[in-house]
Design a protein around this motif. Structure first.
Motif, PDB file in Angstrom:
ATOM      1  N   ASP A 185       1.096  -0.933   0.059  1.00  0.00           N
ATOM      2  CA  ASP A 185      -0.175   0.000  -0.248  1.00  0.00           C
ATOM      3  C   ASP A 185       0.990   1.446   0.440  1.00  0.00           C
ATOM      4  OD1 ASP A 185      -2.254   0.691   0.075  1.00  0.00           O
ATOM      5  OD2 ASP A 185      -3.046   0.158   1.768  1.00  0.00           O
ATOM      6  N   TRP A 186       1.309   1.746  -1.403  1.00  0.00           N
ATOM      7  CA  TRP A 186       2.078   2.982  -1.024  1.00  0.00           C
ATOM      8  C   TRP A 186       1.217   4.339  -0.934  1.00  0.00           C
ATOM      9  CZ3 TRP A 186       5.286   3.581  -6.416  1.00  0.00           C
ATOM     10  CH2 TRP A 186       5.257   4.870  -6.480  1.00  0.00           C
ATOM     11  N   VAL A 187       2.115   4.912  -0.359  1.00  0.00           N
ATOM     12  CA  VAL A 187       1.538   6.567  -0.175  1.00  0.00           C
ATOM     13  C   VAL A 187       2.221   6.890  -0.088  1.00  0.00           C
ATOM     14  CG1 VAL A 187       0.094   7.585   1.495  1.00  0.00           C
ATOM     15  CG2 VAL A 187      -0.353   5.266   1.655  1.00  0.00           C
ATOM     16  N   ALA A 188       2.211   8.151  -0.952  1.00  0.00           N
ATOM     17  CA  ALA A 188       3.407   9.623  -1.081  1.00  0.00           C
ATOM     18  C   ALA A 188       2.861  10.503  -0.558  1.00  0.00           C
ATOM     19  CB  ALA A 188       3.654  10.032  -2.420  1.00  0.00           C
ATOM     20  N   VAL A 189       3.128  11.539   0.673  1.00  0.00           N
ATOM     21  CA  VAL A 189       2.835  12.361   1.177  1.00  0.00           C
ATOM     22  C   VAL A 189       3.186  13.660   0.716  1.00  0.00           C
ATOM     23  CG1 VAL A 189       2.730  13.638   3.624  1.00  0.00           C
ATOM     24  CG2 VAL A 189       2.704  10.614   3.674  1.00  0.00           C
ATOM     25  N   LEU A 260      -7.087  11.490   2.223  1.00  0.00           N
ATOM     26  CA  LEU A 260      -6.279  10.187   1.645  1.00  0.00           C
ATOM     27  C   LEU A 260      -7.095  10.689   0.037  1.00  0.00           C
ATOM     28  CD1 LEU A 260      -4.449   7.964   1.271  1.00  0.00           C
ATOM     29  CD2 LEU A 260      -5.840   6.652   3.066  1.00  0.00           C
ATOM     30  N   ASP A 261      -6.373   9.956  -1.270  1.00  0.00           N
ATOM     31  CA  ASP A 261      -7.119   9.886  -1.973  1.00  0.00           C
ATOM     32  C   ASP A 261      -8.084   8.772  -2.300  1.00  0.00           C
ATOM     33  OD1 ASP A 261      -5.068   8.039  -2.759  1.00  0.00           O
ATOM     34  OD2 ASP A 261      -4.299   9.909  -4.895  1.00  0.00           O
ATOM     35  N   ASP A 262      -8.431   8.932  -3.616  1.00  0.00           N
ATOM     36  CA  ASP A 262      -9.642   7.318  -4.274  1.00  0.00           C
ATOM     37  C   ASP A 262      -8.327   6.769  -4.723  1.00  0.00           C
ATOM     38  OD1 ASP A 262     -11.325   5.567  -5.166  1.00  0.00           O
ATOM     39  OD2 ASP A 262     -12.679   7.493  -5.574  1.00  0.00           O
ATOM     40  N   PRO A 263      -9.072   5.642  -4.134  1.00  0.00           N
ATOM     41  CA  PRO A 263      -7.627   4.358  -4.314  1.00  0.00           C
ATOM     42  C   PRO A 263      -8.423   4.087  -6.607  1.00  0.00           C
ATOM     43  CG  PRO A 263      -8.722   3.025  -3.460  1.00  0.00           C
ATOM     44  CD  PRO A 263      -9.103   4.917  -2.741  1.00  0.00           C
ATOM     45  N   LEU A 272      -1.393  10.893   0.396  1.00  0.00           N
ATOM     46  CA  LEU A 272      -2.158  11.680   1.905  1.00  0.00           C
ATOM     47  C   LEU A 272      -1.727  12.921   1.741  1.00  0.00           C
ATOM     48  CD1 LEU A 272      -3.136  10.550   4.331  1.00  0.00           C
ATOM     49  CD2 LEU A 272      -0.895  10.636   5.328  1.00  0.00           C
ATOM     50  N   GLU A 273      -2.293  13.796   1.412  1.00  0.00           N
ATOM     51  CA  GLU A 273      -2.398  15.320   1.773  1.00  0.00           C
ATOM     52  C   GLU A 273      -2.847  16.136   3.225  1.00  0.00           C
ATOM     53  OE1 GLU A 273      -3.702  17.834  -1.885  1.00  0.00           O
ATOM     54  OE2 GLU A 273      -5.045  18.415  -0.383  1.00  0.00           O
ATOM     55  N   LEU A 274      -1.254  16.025   3.623  1.00  0.00           N
ATOM     56  CA  LEU A 274      -1.329  16.944   5.364  1.00  0.00           C
ATOM     57  C   LEU A 274      -1.898  18.299   5.143  1.00  0.00           C
ATOM     58  CD1 LEU A 274       1.730  15.591   6.892  1.00  0.00           C
ATOM     59  CD2 LEU A 274      -1.036  14.042   6.759  1.00  0.00           C
ATOM     60  N   VAL A 275      -2.730  18.941   5.122  1.00  0.00           N
ATOM     61  CA  VAL A 275      -3.041  20.402   4.710  1.00  0.00           C
ATOM     62  C   VAL A 275      -2.570  20.807   6.139  1.00  0.00           C
ATOM     63  CG1 VAL A 275      -4.722  21.871   4.587  1.00  0.00           C
ATOM     64  CG2 VAL A 275      -5.254  19.685   3.535  1.00  0.00           C
TER      65      VAL A 275
END
Length: 277
Positions: A185-189, A260-263, A272-275
């Protein structure tokens, strides 16, 4: 959970009494042979008159480049003491103890143009080499490291969540599989600032915020996340918290939310967007 970090651009030299590097003692011993090759090529290039040009750095860094010629005998310190940039200061990796330190040893990998990848406690000397460099006899470092890093990391990442805090050059050296038996499960921050309802990308604050997230994931109670959804839940524990201070103004900023965006829209990693605001 596997947290992938870039190195800091600047490196802090180890104390003079530090032992020299033992390549066989570094994490991922299967990388030793290629580390030897890159280390020798770097030393040779760094002794040339055009070394700073070849290594894509300014003339003001000539002393740091010259230090590359003696890396085999140079003193070492834990990677957390050598890498001291914004992200590392925010994460506080060198201050961990107990369960958090054990989690960092198992779950944090720092990518490097010279070493391939190291763990926080691995002892290394300060050096100057970015992943975007091409070394004679080695080639472009991202391409040269790719098969070696895949052999070292693919099995570790399989079935887990990869929390990717790296810059593009280091991402190109290793990308987790997202399909097949070794899928992760690859997630870019990604970090954005919200101002009057408009969200824009940031740079310095992005490094700091990724560091805050890294430190939080290592120190928080409970099991580490093992999926993108669990990572989102863990990141949301920071919602509403003051997490940093602006350089220059001294004004604090806080985490607004994690998204988190839609897969279904994924190409490569999820985001993963940190606002912050």
């Amino acid at each position: 959970m596997l947290i992938c970090l870039p190195p800091s651009e600047g490196k802090t030299p180890a104390p003079d009494d530090g032992a020299p590097v033992d390549l066989t003692a570094l994490t991922a011993a299967e990388l030793t042979a290629h580390r030897e090759t890159v280390l020798d090529a770097l030393a040779a290039v760094s002794a040339r008159d055009d070394a700073t040009t070849a290594l894509k750095v300014g003339a003001s860094l000539a002393d740091e480049v010259a230090r590359n010629t003696t890396l085999r005998t140079a003193p070492t310190a834990p990677a957390t003491d050598v890498y001291t940039g914004v992200l590392y200061a925010a994460a506080g990796l060198g201050d961990l103890d107990g369960d958090a330190a054990a989690r960092a040893a198992a779950d944090v990998r720092i990518f490097s143009g010279l070493w391939g990848v190291v763990a926080p406690a691995d002892r290394i000397p300060a050096y100057r080499l970015s992943m975007g460099v091409t070394l004679p006899g080695v080639g472009g470092l991202a391409t040269a490291w790719r098969p070696h890093l895949d052999a070292a990391l693919a099995q570790r990442a399989a079935g887990d969540v990869v929390v990717d805090c790296r810059s593009a050059a280091y991402v190109s050296a290793w990308k987790p599989a997202t399909t097949g038996d070794l899928a992760a499960d690859w997630v870019a921050v990604r970090v954005v600032r919200e101002t009057d309802g408009v969200r824009t990308a940031v740079s310095h604050n992005a490094k700091h915020t990724r560091g805050v997230l890294t430190g939080h994931l290592l120190r928080r109670a409970g099991s580490p996340p093992s999926s993108a959804d669990e990572l989102l839940d863990a990141a949301r524990e920071l919602d509403g918290q003051v997490i940093g201070t602006e350089v220059g103004t001294g004004l604090s900023y806080r985490m607004v939310e994690a998204v988190l965006d839609d897969p279904a829209t994924r190409r490569g990693p999820r985001t993963l967007e940190l606002v912050i605001s």
